[in-house]
Design a protein around this motif. Structure first.
Motif, short mmCIF file in Angstrom:
data_model
loop_
_atom_site.label_atom_id
_atom_site.label_comp_id
_atom_site.label_asym_id
_atom_site.label_seq_id
_atom_site.Cartn_x
_atom_site.Cartn_y
_atom_site.Cartn_z
N UNK A 163 0.86 -1.33 -0.06
CA UNK A 163 0.07 -0.10 -0.22
C UNK A 163 0.83 1.22 0.02
N UNK A 164 2.03 1.27 0.57
CA UNK A 164 2.76 2.50 0.63
C UNK A 164 3.54 2.48 -0.66
N UNK A 165 3.85 1.61 -1.30
CA UNK A 165 4.59 1.74 -2.68
C UNK A 165 3.58 2.83 -3.46
N UNK A 166 2.62 2.56 -3.92
CA UNK A 166 1.43 3.11 -4.79
C UNK A 166 0.31 3.18 -4.34
N UNK A 167 -0.52 4.50 -4.31
CA UNK A 167 -1.97 4.68 -3.99
C UNK A 167 -2.39 5.05 -5.20
N UNK A 225 -6.24 -3.69 2.31
CA UNK A 225 -5.07 -4.68 2.26
C UNK A 225 -4.23 -4.41 0.75
N UNK A 226 -3.16 -5.17 1.08
CA UNK A 226 -2.44 -5.03 -0.33
C UNK A 226 -2.89 -5.66 -1.46
N UNK A 227 -2.86 -5.14 -2.81
CA UNK A 227 -3.33 -5.66 -3.85
C UNK A 227 -2.56 -7.04 -4.20
N UNK A 228 -3.50 -7.86 -5.06
CA UNK A 228 -2.58 -8.89 -5.64
C UNK A 228 -2.98 -9.24 -7.14
N UNK A 229 -2.02 -9.84 -7.75
CA UNK A 229 -2.12 -10.28 -9.07
C UNK A 229 -3.26 -11.30 -9.03
N UNK A 230 -3.92 -11.11 -10.35
CA UNK A 230 -5.11 -12.03 -10.76
C UNK A 230 -6.10 -11.86 -9.75
N UNK A 231 -6.28 -10.74 -8.95
CA UNK A 231 -7.60 -10.27 -8.44
C UNK A 231 -8.33 -9.12 -9.14
N UNK A 232 -9.60 -9.12 -9.13
CA UNK A 232 -10.33 -7.98 -9.42
C UNK A 232 -10.87 -7.17 -8.24
N UNK A 233 -10.79 -5.94 -8.50
CA UNK A 233 -11.07 -4.90 -7.30
C UNK A 233 -12.43 -3.98 -7.90
#
Length: 374
Positions: free
Chosen positions: A301-305, A332-340
């Motif tokens: 989350x800190x790397x890029x909002x 939470x942190x984003x994850x590859x392969x997930x849709x938000x």
């Protein structure tokens, strides 16, 4: 339209290998350099040709322009004169790189029960006849013409714009003879279908709208509103994908981004990468806007909002622009392969009405400033 696809789950691609009735043997130092009789065929149990098409439970997909590698992973220690594995020596007779970034199309079979991976050039390919190496298969999408390679590492640089799905996968059979012609001549592996397990390397962000209640307790005002545009701001456009790494398996499939250079704004588009239409009006129930945007995954989350610029409109032709890009702060942190999904509550416009009063002049009855004599 780019041949893109989106799969919520991981797609499993299979390598289907058939053998003829005749076996070709090599023994001693008399080794024939060339193809065996064991054909290499690829297929997948994984569907869609668009960036945001959902796959079914089997992971079926279609896409043109995958890159496939067949790379030596170990020596078989059967024949002499085995040379060290080198993925970068450029020798046509070297068997270290048996399939080199072969352009491949993924197509559903006739009964739509599997996805076949078809060489674009139409050639038939076989495993090597010489029992020198065992091989691992790698696949990625979208394929690029030029890759960076060393003796033990192959890496691809790509440019994205929010519409491309990026996937990568490899076979994971740890049998000491997988994969080679000898492996498939073993009766225990007859009819076996090895699999390339693909996974997404990006995340998807979708957007939906719901009406908000006005001061009168109804949503009537909100129903006059719609979305004109949505833009995700300052997104990295350059990525590097590690296709294969003999020295560090954990590096394989790793994606890195430059979060400070070559940034661009990614607009939300409609299906088939068309510009966002004029018909995205607020409805009584939640509705989806556009096809979603495929984005790099921040390490934390800190790397890029991520921030978005939203422009609304009403049915009288007025537009309403958010004063500043809106920060999307996830829990939470984003994850590859997930849709938000970003759920936006849209309220009706408020007309600016001002009342004005003017205080009367307060007249000074003794308002003489002074006599002027000319």
């Amino acid at each position: 339209m780019k041949k893109n696809f989106w799969m919520l789950g991981f797609a499993a691609a299979a390598l289907m290998v058939g053998c003829s009735n005749e076996d070709i043997e090599s023994s001693g130092t008399d080794i024939t350099m060339g193809n065996s009789d064991v054909e290499i065929r690829l297929a997948s149990s994984a569907g869609g040709t668009r960036s945001s098409v959902e796959s079914n439970e089997a992971g079926l997909f279609e896409a043109d322009g995958l890159g496939i590698y067949c790379l030596a992973k170990d020596v078989q220690s059967i024949n002499p004169n085995e040379t060290p594995i080198n993925w970068n020596n450029g020798d046509e007779l070297d068997f270290s790189v048996w399939m080199d970034n072969i352009e491949t199309n993924a197509k559903l079979n006739a009964d739509k029960t599997a996805t076949e991976l078809i060489w674009k050039d139409g050639e038939t390919r076989f495993y090597p006849v010489a029992n020198w190496y065992t091989y691992r298969f790698y696949g990625y999408y979208p394929r690029v013409e030029t890759v960076t390679r060393t003796e033990s590492r192959i890496e691809a640089a790509m440019t994205i714009d929010g519409t491309q799905d990026v996937i990568w996968g490899r076979t994971n059979n740890e049998d000491k003879e997988a994969y080679c012609a000898k492996y498939f001549r073993n009766a225990a592996h007859a009819g076996e279908i090895p699999g390339i397990e693909f996974e997404h390397k990006l995340m998807r962000m979708t957007f939906s709208i719901v009406p908000g209640e006005g001061a009168d307790g109804t949503i009537n005002a909100a129903l006059t509103m719609g979305v004109k545009s949505i833009i995700v701001k300052d997104v990295p456009t350059q990525l590097s994908l590690v296709i294969a790494d003999r020295n560090d398996a954990a590096e394989e499939g790793k994606v890195t981004f430059d979060w400070y250079n070559n940034l661009a704004d990614f607009p939300l588009l409609d299906a088939n990468d068309q510009p966002l239409g004029e018909d995205h009006w607020v409805q009584e129930t939640e509705t989806t806007v556009g096809q979603g945007i495929l984005l790099p995954v921040p390490a934390s989350k800190e790397e890029r909002i991520y921030t978005v610029q939203i422009v609304l409109k009403d049915k009288d032709g007025h537009t309403f622009i958010s004063e500043h890009p809106i920060e999307l702060r996830q829990g939470t942190d984003y994850e590859a392969g997930k849709s938000y999904n970003v759920k936006m509550t849209i309220n009706g416009p408020e007309v600016i009405v001002l009342n004005a009063t003017l205080k009367p002049w307060d007249v000074d009855t003794d308002g003489t400033i002074g006599d002027v004599t000319l």
